[in-house]
Design an enzyme around this catalytic site. Sequence first.
Site, mmCIF file in Angstrom:
data_model
loop_
_atom_site.group_PDB
_atom_site.id
_atom_site.type_symbol
_atom_site.label_atom_id
_atom_site.label_comp_id
_atom_site.label_asym_id
_atom_site.label_seq_id
_atom_site.Cartn_x
_atom_site.Cartn_y
_atom_site.Cartn_z
ATOM 1 N N TYR A 209 -13.395 -2.677 11.711
ATOM 2 C CA TYR A 209 -12.073 -2.085 11.511
ATOM 3 C C TYR A 209 -11.212 -2.280 12.757
ATOM 4 O O TYR A 209 -10.035 -2.667 12.668
ATOM 5 C CB TYR A 209 -12.208 -0.591 11.202
ATOM 6 C CG TYR A 209 -10.885 0.116 11.005
ATOM 7 C CD1 TYR A 209 -10.069 -0.197 9.926
ATOM 8 C CD2 TYR A 209 -10.461 1.097 11.905
ATOM 9 C CE1 TYR A 209 -8.842 0.458 9.744
ATOM 10 C CE2 TYR A 209 -9.255 1.757 11.723
ATOM 11 C CZ TYR A 209 -8.446 1.429 10.644
ATOM 12 O OH TYR A 209 -7.237 2.070 10.471
ATOM 13 N N ASN B 114 1.741 3.337 -2.707
ATOM 14 C CA ASN B 114 1.644 4.304 -3.809
ATOM 15 C C ASN B 114 1.126 5.656 -3.337
ATOM 16 O O ASN B 114 1.123 6.627 -4.087
ATOM 17 C CB ASN B 114 0.740 3.765 -4.920
ATOM 18 C CG ASN B 114 -0.693 3.556 -4.462
ATOM 19 O OD1 ASN B 114 -0.960 2.597 -3.748
ATOM 20 N ND2 ASN B 114 -1.609 4.434 -4.864
ATOM 21 N N THR B 115 0.705 5.727 -2.080
ATOM 22 C CA THR B 115 0.166 6.970 -1.550
ATOM 23 C C THR B 115 0.284 6.958 -0.027
ATOM 24 O O THR B 115 0.621 5.944 0.585
ATOM 25 C CB THR B 115 -1.309 7.151 -1.963
ATOM 26 O OG1 THR B 115 -1.764 8.454 -1.578
ATOM 27 C CG2 THR B 115 -2.200 6.102 -1.313
ATOM 28 N N GLY B 116 -0.005 8.095 0.601
ATOM 29 C CA GLY B 116 -0.135 8.180 2.050
ATOM 30 C C GLY B 116 1.089 7.769 2.840
ATOM 31 O O GLY B 116 2.240 8.043 2.470
ATOM 32 N N ILE B 117 0.846 7.093 3.960
ATOM 33 C CA ILE B 117 1.900 6.691 4.879
ATOM 34 C C ILE B 117 2.936 5.815 4.185
ATOM 35 O O ILE B 117 4.146 5.986 4.363
ATOM 36 C CB ILE B 117 1.289 5.938 6.083
ATOM 37 C CG1 ILE B 117 0.424 6.885 6.915
ATOM 38 C CG2 ILE B 117 2.377 5.316 6.951
ATOM 39 C CD1 ILE B 117 -0.411 6.175 7.962
ATOM 40 N N GLY B 118 2.461 4.858 3.401
ATOM 41 C CA GLY B 118 3.377 3.935 2.735
ATOM 42 C C GLY B 118 4.330 4.634 1.793
ATOM 43 O O GLY B 118 5.534 4.340 1.764
ATOM 44 N N GLY C 228 0.810 -1.216 0.000
ATOM 45 C CA GLY C 228 0.000 0.000 0.000
ATOM 46 C C GLY C 228 0.838 1.259 0.000
ATOM 47 O O GLY C 228 0.559 2.200 0.748
ATOM 48 N N SER D 129 -3.340 0.493 14.692
ATOM 49 C CA SER D 129 -4.028 1.737 15.043
ATOM 50 C C SER D 129 -4.540 1.675 16.476
ATOM 51 O O SER D 129 -4.833 0.596 17.004
ATOM 52 C CB SER D 129 -5.219 1.971 14.101
ATOM 53 O OG SER D 129 -5.969 3.091 14.504
#
Length: 422
Positions: free
Chosen positions: A284, A122-126, A120, A256
């Site tokens: 979640y 390609n964006t955000g935290i990763g 994961g 989380s």
Amino acid sequence: MLFPLSTVQNMKHCNITTGRASKLIKSGSNIHFYKTSALRIHTQNARRLHKVQASQAGGDTTEAGIQLRRRAVLSGGAVALGLIGPLGTPLGLGGNGLGLASSEAVWDGQGRQPHVLITGSNTGIGKAGAEELARRGWAVTLACRSEGKAAAAAEDIRNTLRAEGRNPVVGVGVVDLASLDSVRAYASSVGSEVDVLWNNAGVMAVSPQQYTRDGFELQFGVNHLGHFLLTCLLEDQLKAGSVCGSEGGRVVSTSSEAHLFATEGLKLDDLNCQNREYKRWGAYGESKLANILMMRELDRRCRGLRGQAGRGVTAYSFHPGVVDTELGRYIIPEKWMADMKANPDRSKFVMNKLFGFKTPVEGADTGVYLATDKDVEALSSEFFDQRKLGKVSSFAKDMDVAAKLWEKSIELTGAPPNAWSA
């Protein structure tokens, strides 16, 4: 830049209300901000860390012994603090890089280049974590569902770091964690060593209830089961890895504080929510609880193997904070998301300044720390928040449930029954 112990001690009283302590230090005619995350490592983790280390070495675990050991460690050198410029740009690192502690692994160009695989990313935290690790000289693989998005992210990272005068190694892999067949196919393509596997991809608060291609509730299937199978299938590559000279790699899981939403723990007999009301936040929370328990059980299985060449794998989970990422697509109306993408500058102002969301760089900080820092080896299995030990529910400490979840996950995914066994 290094500072003597006296300077560091003086800085520890400079915390501000956000928990991000900083101090103005005059150096000639220049004034810089110094990020003190490295300091927090020592002041908040030191007692636990040195007690564990002393115990393992058969040393003094009394309070006096711990303090003596801590003083010896700190006085033996200085703490490297990431140098932050007036606009938040780390001086000497370039770009949006993170503060660097002296114990964190940076490839010096000698020997085998360390390799991190991030799902994961390609964006955000990763993506933020991938860029920072590439900045530190690591070879990075972006393991993503969309090859096109991963390729675009990889090129963006390369361009950013080349502009800093670096020569990054960033590759791409395609894996859909909602498909166990895709996970198996991808794992079979991974090379000989993985020094760090960062299980980061996830979905959040999915509504209405959805399922993976294999029929699992989507959040539990993607956030836990897909990563569980990947971790099991990459056992040999991780055992062949090494971080900070250790014999064995690391597994880091983006969990989380939302695991607290699992107010009744894990329902191992009804993980698909078929016999109870589906609540998106509860589901979640259960998937994030599963992340923590998986790291605890993985650590338990590896603990007896440490010291055997190539088998000393360690495992960690962490809370990134409330971060401005594309996970918002699950809770923010589609029209709002479209407007935010069309106006990224305004979006950043609203999310980061008005709502107090962390940036992806800030959210990735603890993950990068766990991937690279030598001092966390003794704290394998633990849950972290802002580079320190985080608070967890009683359910997240239940090793009986952790073992049962592991066995259930093997049954559901078809992972090798002897995965990570002695």
